[in-house]
Scaffold this active site. Structure first.
Site, short mmCIF file in Angstrom:
data_model
loop_
_atom_site.label_atom_id
_atom_site.label_comp_id
_atom_site.label_asym_id
_atom_site.label_seq_id
_atom_site.Cartn_x
_atom_site.Cartn_y
_atom_site.Cartn_z
N ASP A 1 18.47 63.15 57.31
CA ASP A 1 18.96 61.78 57.38
C ASP A 1 18.51 61.09 58.67
O ASP A 1 18.57 61.68 59.75
CB ASP A 1 20.50 61.83 57.32
CG ASP A 1 21.12 60.47 57.10
OD1 ASP A 1 20.87 59.87 56.05
OD2 ASP A 1 21.87 60.01 57.98
N GLU B 1 13.75 61.44 56.22
CA GLU B 1 14.06 60.05 55.89
C GLU B 1 13.80 59.25 57.15
O GLU B 1 14.57 59.32 58.11
CB GLU B 1 15.52 59.88 55.47
CG GLU B 1 15.79 58.47 54.97
CD GLU B 1 17.09 57.82 55.43
OE1 GLU B 1 17.47 56.79 54.85
OE2 GLU B 1 17.73 58.29 56.40
C1 GLC Z 1 20.69 57.13 55.78
C2 GLC Z 1 21.40 57.34 54.47
C3 GLC Z 1 22.41 56.25 54.30
C4 GLC Z 1 23.41 56.35 55.44
C5 GLC Z 1 22.71 56.30 56.79
C6 GLC Z 1 23.62 56.75 57.89
O1 GLC Z 1 19.93 55.98 55.79
O2 GLC Z 1 20.49 57.41 53.42
O3 GLC Z 1 23.06 56.31 53.06
O4 GLC Z 1 24.33 55.31 55.34
O5 GLC Z 1 21.60 57.16 56.83
O6 GLC Z 1 23.86 58.12 57.81
#
Ligand code: GLC
Length: 562
Positions: free
Chosen positions: A213, A284
């Site tokens: 994440d 991500e």
């Molecule tokens: C990422 C996740 C999202 C979350 C954010 C904070 O972007 O995909 O859903 O709100 O991180 O953890």
């Protein structure tokens, strides 16, 4: 340019189709209206039959759920909402039995404010080693001003002031997201060690990898300088990209050292180097360029990074062609596989997004969804886009419900909205709830078969009944059957490890040949234009995202030919 196929023994993650399960919304076994791990396990045969290679499960850890589980209070336990550790073990075992790998979600940038570490930091006060695990600073001026001007991605300031144990107003802590999500201090070796241990905990339980994440956020510029850009969440179309501006909190060089350490750890779980035993990391990281994104996938770092550039491409022939080519070039430059993705839990479902006029700014669920998408056009384009995506070499990510052609729920009442982005901006941002509405399994059952209860944590729109699994199963031309066919033919023809050779079939047409050195090539054509396109002589149709008209390929349709 032409892109070469991969060798036969390419490891699984170079070509895997990975299906994202959003645990709150997939299947509810205990009837409380929220999905759970036994629910997921009960539906694994459905996923195996769909033909996916792996699942990625969004966070299931113990959490107060301020950000739907992306606020973790205990990384080594399951939230009671979803079950317990034995349910997780059962899920992993059953998935493996069915030949489906399991990737879980790791949230290293921040914990929940309910995490034992944060509670200890509050109790211990300024200057303590407990505070050093997070980013605490004194305020500016007389202490009443935040340490810098950063804004939270979810709206409002990125700093919150605490009350010290003696009752006086005290230090401020940094939170790039909600104030219940304090950022960890990754310059502290204790944090590094803790996460190595969390990784081991789950690797020992048999998981096949981690989706990481906000992987680009862990390290901040040590000066914490003011910054006048605005961090925004996932974008779904033209314009400003998510987390775009390279601010002092994003994509700092130091993050790469962290992932090198994790890679060494994961590799140590595969001492013989058997590619089938590889455990993976997927970043991500919403970044402005493909090159910056792919730096996370250099040989000694992560295996994959999400290709949000593809997701964000406007539905125009030049844009899509360009982003595919640029993705392949950027991946080859570091020897990594490309990934492809069109939907996830942070963006407007592509069946709706692609039904917006091309060029709609920020159609992302975080911004308002205006005007209302054209559902028929959206679904036609979504099917064409997916059919194109699944023919591309590399690994592809699917989001639960997209195989049903589910549209975004665009009419959720404000009172049921849960996304912190909605609340932190007093409703100015719509939030991401519209893509998180529970799955319809059976048209004629309460909550469309999502669970035994009548209600689900977010209400399903009536029209979801039409999209239910039982309405589409075995129905020729349904979106579900299209996905099944695509995944089967993709596997038969090894498209995930194929090479790509562009074809010129006219200005409004994207066309390429995907070929293994020794196999029969598959020709893939997407027609973006109004003029129908004739199929090349001597070819036969393997699968088509829509209907052919007198043998011609209509607008917003993709076909695979052999
Ligand atoms: C990422 C996740 C999202 C979350 C954010 C904070 O972007 O995909 O859903 O709100 O991180 O953890």
């Amino acid at each position: 340019m032409t892109h070469n196929p991969l060798p036969h023994e390419a490891p699984w993650w170079r070509h895997a189709v990975i299906y994202q399960v959003y645990p709150r919304s997939f299947a509810d076994q205990d009837g409380d209206g929220v999905g759970d791990l036994p629910g997921i396990t009960s539906r694994l045969p459905y996923l195996a039959e769909l033909g996916v290679d792996a699942i990625w499960i969004s966070p299931f850890y113990r959490s107060p759920m301020a950000d739907a589980g992306y606020d973790v209070a205990d990384y080594r336990d399951i939230d009671p909402l979803f079950g317990d550790l034995s349910d997780a073990d059962a899920l992993i075992a059953r998935a493996h039995e069915l030949g489906v790998r399991v990737v879980i979600d790791l949230v290293p940038n921040h914990t929940s404010d309910q995490h034992a570490w944060f509670q200890a930091a509050l109790a211990a006060g300024p200057g303590s080693p407990e505070r050093e695990r997070y980013v605490f600073r004194p305020g500016r001026g007389d202490g009443t001003e935040p340490p810098n001007n950063w804004e939270s991605v979810f709206g409002g300031g990125a700093w919150t002031r605490v009350t010290e144990p003696d009752g006086t107003p005290g230090q401020w802590y940094l939170h790039l997201f909600d104030d219940t999500q304090p950022d960890l201090n990754w310059d502290n070796p204790e944090v590094v060690e803790e996460f190595q241990d969390v990784l081991r905990f789950w690797l020992d339980r048999g998981v096949d990898g981690f989706r990481v994440d906000v992987a680009h956020a862990l390290i901040k510029d040590p000066e914490l300088p003011d910054w006048h850009g605005r961090a925004v969440m996932a974008n779904g179309g033209d314009g400003e990209t998510a987390h775009t501006h390279l601010g002092p909190m994003w994509d700092q060089e130091g993050v790469h050292e962290i992932y090198r350490g994790w890679r060494r750890l994961l590799d140590s779980y595969n001492p013989t180097g058997d590619p089938a035993q590889d455990r993976i990391l997927c970043a991500e990281a919403w970044l402005p360029t493909q090159e910056r994104t792919m730096r996370y996938t250099r040989a000694d770092e992560m295996h994959q990074a999400f290709n949000f550039h593809f997701l964000q491409s406007p539905w125009r022939v030049d844009d899509v062609t360009e982003v595919v080519e640029a993705s392949l070039v950027a991946a080859e430059a570091v020897g990594a596989p490309t990934t492809w993705v069109l939907s996830n839990h942070d963006v407007v479902r592509h069946a709706s997004r692609l039904g917006l006029p091309v060029g709609t700014p920020r159609p992302n669920g975080i911004g308002a969804l205006e005007p209302q998408p054209n559902a028929v056009l959206g679904l036609r384009r979504a099917r064409a886009a997916t059919t194109l995506m699944l023919a591309l070499p590399g690994s592809a990510y699917l989001y639960n419900g997209e195989e049903l052609g589910l549209p975004e729920h665009t009419a959720l009442p404000d009172a049921v909205r849960q996304d912190p982005a909605f609340h932190r901006t007093a409703g100015e941002e719509t939030g991401r709830d519209g893509c998180r509405v529970p799955m319809p399994w059976t048209a004629a059952a309460p909550s469309f078969g999502f669970g035994p209860g009548k209600e689900s944590w977010l209400p399903q729109p009536d029209l979801y009944g039409v999209f239910a699994v039982d309405r589409q199963q075995g129905v020729d031309g349904s979106t579900l059957e299209l996905y099944r066919t695509l995944l089967r033919v993709r596997r038969q023809h090894d498209l995930g490890v194929g090479g790509l050779e562009w074809l010129d079939l006219g200005p409004e047409v994207l066309a390429f040949r995907n070929a293994r050195g020794d196999g029969t090539p598959v020709t893939v054509i997407t027609n973006f234009g109004e003029e129908p396109v004739a199929l090349p002589e001597g070819t036969s149709v393997l699968v088509c995202s829509g209907r052919l008209h007198e043998g011609m390929l209509g607008q917003d349709t993709t076909v695979w030919l052999s």
